[in-house]
Design a protein around this motif. Structure first.
Motif, mmCIF file in Angstrom:
data_model
loop_
_atom_site.group_PDB
_atom_site.id
_atom_site.type_symbol
_atom_site.label_atom_id
_atom_site.label_comp_id
_atom_site.label_asym_id
_atom_site.label_seq_id
_atom_site.Cartn_x
_atom_site.Cartn_y
_atom_site.Cartn_z
ATOM 1 N N THR A 99 0.809 -1.221 0.000
ATOM 2 C CA THR A 99 0.000 0.000 0.000
ATOM 3 C C THR A 99 0.839 1.265 0.000
ATOM 4 O OG1 THR A 99 -0.136 -0.270 2.403
ATOM 5 C CG2 THR A 99 -2.003 -1.053 1.112
ATOM 6 N N TRP A 107 -6.985 0.135 -4.588
ATOM 7 C CA TRP A 107 -7.552 0.207 -3.241
ATOM 8 C C TRP A 107 -9.073 0.137 -3.338
ATOM 9 C CZ3 TRP A 107 -4.842 2.927 1.249
ATOM 10 C CH2 TRP A 107 -3.458 2.874 1.101
ATOM 11 N N PRO A 113 -5.750 -3.127 5.099
ATOM 12 C CA PRO A 113 -4.413 -3.259 4.510
ATOM 13 C C PRO A 113 -3.534 -4.178 5.337
ATOM 14 C CG PRO A 113 -5.088 -0.950 4.691
ATOM 15 C CD PRO A 113 -6.060 -1.746 5.492
ATOM 16 N N VAL A 339 -11.254 3.231 4.365
ATOM 17 C CA VAL A 339 -9.997 2.636 4.806
ATOM 18 C C VAL A 339 -9.673 3.058 6.235
ATOM 19 C CG1 VAL A 339 -7.520 2.560 4.396
ATOM 20 C CG2 VAL A 339 -9.097 2.401 2.470
#
Length: 902
Positions: A99, A107, A113, A339
């Motif tokens: 990432t 993404w 992640p 995220v």
């Protein structure tokens, strides 16, 4: 392995230096290639001028040669530049893995992640290079941050600068372990709005926003953190936290990033703030403290990298130098918030637990328990395994946690670590579980798995209704304590280590008794609780010196008056282990258990004092397949002749034991045969016995209405008696007087009739048999089994004629005089009152009944058969009976009727 990876991984500074060298080499190669192309072109033009006046054919040849040379030069240049581009691309992928360098298109909102491997963070992508040397190979543009530099970001538009800072922070958060990066945002102009997309991180404590007036306190806090890390963490041994992490394989401090967004209309920095900012910029990187500045000038230093954004969407960085950078479009708002929520959830849940295998040693059974037992149960906050110790101090442990908090899993972790470090000669385990379940059954041999844990001597499961079994365990440990104390006195030893040194040939393993949900044992105000508490107190006080250790576990000990009323007992349990939301396991002022998440525990070896807390994250030890593999390994290594543990399952009736062949010669009359009635509730699982010799009263009465259990008692007695006599040396009679007993009575008759004389009687033949027995003078052993004797009360009460005894009178004669002629009656009566009637009515004496087994009969009803006033303290339970033999017992004992195969 992690330490090795960390030690060999390149540092961020090394990566930055390598990138700079590669870029310089690329620029040099590109200039050389351009120069070579220009030289080839000039040579070709010179040749063309030389032959300008030559013949047309010669001129065409030269032109063709020139074109070929130019094409080859261009192809060579393209190959070289492509090679350089691929080299730069590979270097960029290594410097910014996962990432940290992947395009935003890969993404997705809500993704969790995976942090990059190792302890050294990589560089962060901001865009791609836009010119030579490799125009056809998109090479990511990277900048350093964590453990490497501060960042100064500038540009014409604050929105573009803030978008770039937010994107870099998101990449940094996603490339390190969850929770290991803390962000502070000073935003007096927009009050946190500049980086509002990162706000979902706030509930997990990963980001905080400061407004006007917050800069001074923020810089002061950063300076204090740097001072603390230099003094307490690095301690003059390491130059930086990154170096410490590489050496030890763990990072003791999180990264801290302070984002400073200047307000264009705000005031200048004060002299004190300027000085503090310079201090942080100068010393922060080594301590893992970093600044990202927009509008605040950072002191020019090698630790400061710069990014200048241009109006056309490109930027110039101090790392890429003359090569411009085309910035990536910022990630969408939905992607950022999604995220961030996922990162916050990961941080709240904490890092994944240490693997179960990490608790196990490289080689089994290599440690000695002479001084103490030491075994890890999980990972501490510093990344190291936390050991539990049982020895002279601390000697005993209390474990507490509500249902579902992971108490059983913690015990599994501890047992696995102990069983792999200490051999059966060093450690003996007694495991008792009072809750309804079979948590410990896997450690004993079963129908599916014949293996067992070699250190285990006893396993008790489903004993929530058998408090007496817990008491039996404490009695067994008390006897072992007496044995060890006597041996220690003989050898003039004061503790186990000395005894083992003086008597090396003796068997003196340390004993650990684990009692889960122990409050059930102490849950009533009765004789069981009183004796159990006395035994616990003695074992807790004196057991430490003899290597006997208690581990008591409970959901909640706040209501156990019998335990908490004895401060001397509780004070012996100095090792306290509290699971989430546990109450009163630690001291009253220690609230740490209220704050820890699932899969964690508070370990405290100082009676719960807050200063002694250690937070431990527990591995998952509940997987049966994993345990089976470990147990089979240990079982295969067990000593020759090792005996399997005793398994007591409160929900199962024990099978009738296999008996040896009958003795030869015949049993002496004075000794008599022994009837087995059931299994006693004790550690050894011994049978409840009745010796049938020539003493008065050697008869048995089974009392109660549960036909299957009453018949099981008589069946067990018959099987045992039949097996103790040589063929034909004893006589048996089976009286089946009720249809409910037909099947078991026929089964007993068939077994006995195969080896002995065994006569069958129904209701019509009872009186004749009793008359025969009353007049008999033969001293051959004769055992009479009466199934439902009270069913023929009317027949026995009838008068056969003048001067002839009734059946009841004959029955009393047989009971009173039969044993001395080796005739014994084992009968079943459904109530005590019916037995009394058969013996003579309300004033009848029960002397002829020397032993009895009571089923669903309450204690007060047995008062006439019991030496103590009021009868025994007995409350009927399914598959349990109360046995009393006047010749051997001071108090009645609880037994479990056998399961007798037909």
């Amino acid at each position: 392995m992690a330490e090795q990876d960390a030690a060999t991984a390149p540092t961020s500074r090394g990566i930055v230096a390598a990138v700079r060298r590669e870029l310089a080499a690329a620029r040099h190669a590109a200039r050389a290639s351009l120069a070579a192309t220009a030289a080839a072109r000039a040579a070709a033009l010179a040749q063309l001028d030389a032959v300008r006046l030559s013949a047309p054919r010669r001129r065409d040849e030269l032109l063709s040669t020139r074109d070929t040379a130019l094409a080859e030069a261009r192809a060579r240049r393209e190959r070289e530049t492509a090679k350089l581009g691929r080299g730069l691309l590979g270097l960029a992928e290594a410097a910014a893995p996962g990432t940290a360098g992947s395009p935003w298109a890969s993404w997705r909102p809500g993704m969790r992640p995976e942090p990059q491997a190792g302890l050294t963070p990589g560089l962060l992508r901001i865009g791609s290079l836009v010119q030579e040397p490799a125009p056809n190979v998109p090479v990511p543009a990277l900048v350093p941050l964590l453990d490497t530099a501060h960042l100064g970001v500038s540009g014409d538009g604050a929105a573009a600068v803030d978008a770039l800072i937010g994107a870099m922070l998101l990449r940094a958060l996603a490339s390190v372990p969850p929770g290991s990066l803390r962000i502070s945002v000073y935003d007096p102009g927009r009050l946190g709005g500049a980086l509002a997309g990162l706000a979902p991180l706030a509930p997990a404590g990963l980001i905080s926003y400061l407004g006007p007036g917050g800069l001074g306190p923020l810089l002061d806090d950063l300076a204090e953190q740097i001072r603390r890390i230099n003094e307490n963490v690095l301690g003059g041994v390491y130059l930086s936290v990154a170096e410490l992490a590489a050496e030890t394989g763990r990072r003791p401090e999180p990264w801290r990033v302070a984002v400073l967004l200047a307000d264009p209309n705000g005031a200048e920095l004060s002299k004190a703030e300027r000085a503090q900012l310079d201090r942080v910029a100068r010393t922060g990187v080594a301590a893992g403290v970093h600044l990202i500045s927009r509008g605040f000038e950072l002191t020019a230093d090698t630790d400061v990298e710069t990014i200048a954004i241009r109006a056309n969407g490109t930027a110039r960085t101090s790392l890429t130098g003359e090569i411009p950078v085309r910035l990536d479009a910022p990630p969408g708002a939905a992607l950022v918030t999604g995220v961030c929520r996922a990162l916050a959830e990961q941080a709240t849940a904490g890092p994944p637990p240490v693997p179960f295998a990490a608790l196990l040693p490289d080689e089994i059974w290599q440690q000695s328990s002479a001084e103490a037992l030491r075994a890890p149960i999980g990972e501490g906050t510093d990344g190291r395994l936390v050991e539990l110790v049982l020895g002279d101090d601390p000697p005993h442990a209390l474990i507490g946690g509500p249902s579902g908090s992971g108490k059983t899993n913690l015990i599994y972790c501890w047992l696995a670590a102990l069983a792999t470090r200490y051999s059966p000669g060093e450690l003996s385990l007694y495991l008792l579980d009072f809750k309804e379940g079979v948590s410990f059954a896997r450690f004993a041999p079963g129908t599916r798995d014949p293996s067992w844990l070699p250190q285990v001597r006893l396993v008790g499961v489903n004993v929530n209704s058998d408090r007496e079994f817990g008491l039996a365990l404490l009695r067994h440990l008390a006897e072992e304590l007496k044995r060890r104390a006597a041996a220690a006195k003989q050898h003039e030893a004061t503790k186990l280590a000395e005894l083992r040194a003086e008597d090396p040939a003796g068997a003196w393993p340390r004993i650990v008794a684990v009692i889960d949900e122990f409050q059930v044992l102490l849950g009533a105000r009765d004789a069981v609780t009183s004796e159990a508490v006395d035994l616990l107190e003695d074992l807790a006080r004196r057991g430490r010196s003899q290597g006997i250790h208690l581990v008591l576990a409970s959901q909640d000990v706040s209501g156990i008056e019998a335990l908490w009323g004895r401060s001397g007992l509780v004070s012996q349990f100095t090792l306290r282990i509290a699971l989430p939301k546990a109450r009163r396991i630690l001291s009253d002022v220690n609230l740490a258990a209220e704050l820890i998440p699932r899969c964690h525990a508070v370990v405290n070896a100082d009676s719960g004092v807050p200063s002694a807390n250690t937070i431990v994250r527990l591995p998952d030890a509940g997987d049966r397949a994993t345990w089976l593999g470990l147990q089979e390994q240990l079982w295969s290594a067990r000593p020759e002749g090792a005996e399997p543990p005793r398994l007591f399952d409160g929900d199962s009736r024990p099978l009738f034991p296999l008996l040896p062949p009958p003795p030869a010669p015949e049993l002496p009359a004075a000794v008599g045969a022994v009837a087995l009635l059931g299994e006693t509730i004790d550690v050894a699982g011994r049978p409840a016995t009745l010796r049938l010799n020539r003493a008065p009263g050697r008869n048995l009465a089974v009392l109660g209405t549960r036909a299957d259990e009453a018949c099981a008692v008589l069946l067990a007695a018959g099987h045992a008696l039949g097996s103790q006599h040589t063929s034909g040396s004893a006589r048996f009679s089976v009286l089946c007087l009720d249809s409910d007993a037909t099947t078991p009575a026929k089964s007993l008759h068939a077994v006995l009739d195969a080896r002995h004389r065994c006569d069958w009687y129904d209701a019509d033949g009872v009186t004749a048999l009793l008359a025969e027995l009353a007049e008999a003078t033969d001293e051959q052993p004769h055992y009479v089994f009466g199934f439902a004797m009270d069913a023929v009360a009317a027949k026995l009460a009838a008068k056969p004629g003048p001067g002839l005894p009734s059946g009841h009178e004959l029955l009393r004669t047989v009971l009173a005089r039969g044993p001395e002629r080796r005739t014994h009656l084992l009968g079943w009566w459904r109530t005590v009152a019916r037995l009394r009637d058969d013996l003579g009515g309300p004033g009848a004496r029960f002397d002829a009944i020397g032993a009895w087994v009571a089923l669903d009969v309450h204690g007060p009803e047995l008062s006439a058969l019991y030496p103590q006033p009021g009868g025994p303290p007995w409350f009927p339970r399914l598959n349990r009976a109360l046995h009393f033999d006047r010749a051997v017992h001071q108090r009645a004992q609880i037994i479990i009727p056998y399961e007798v195969a037909p």
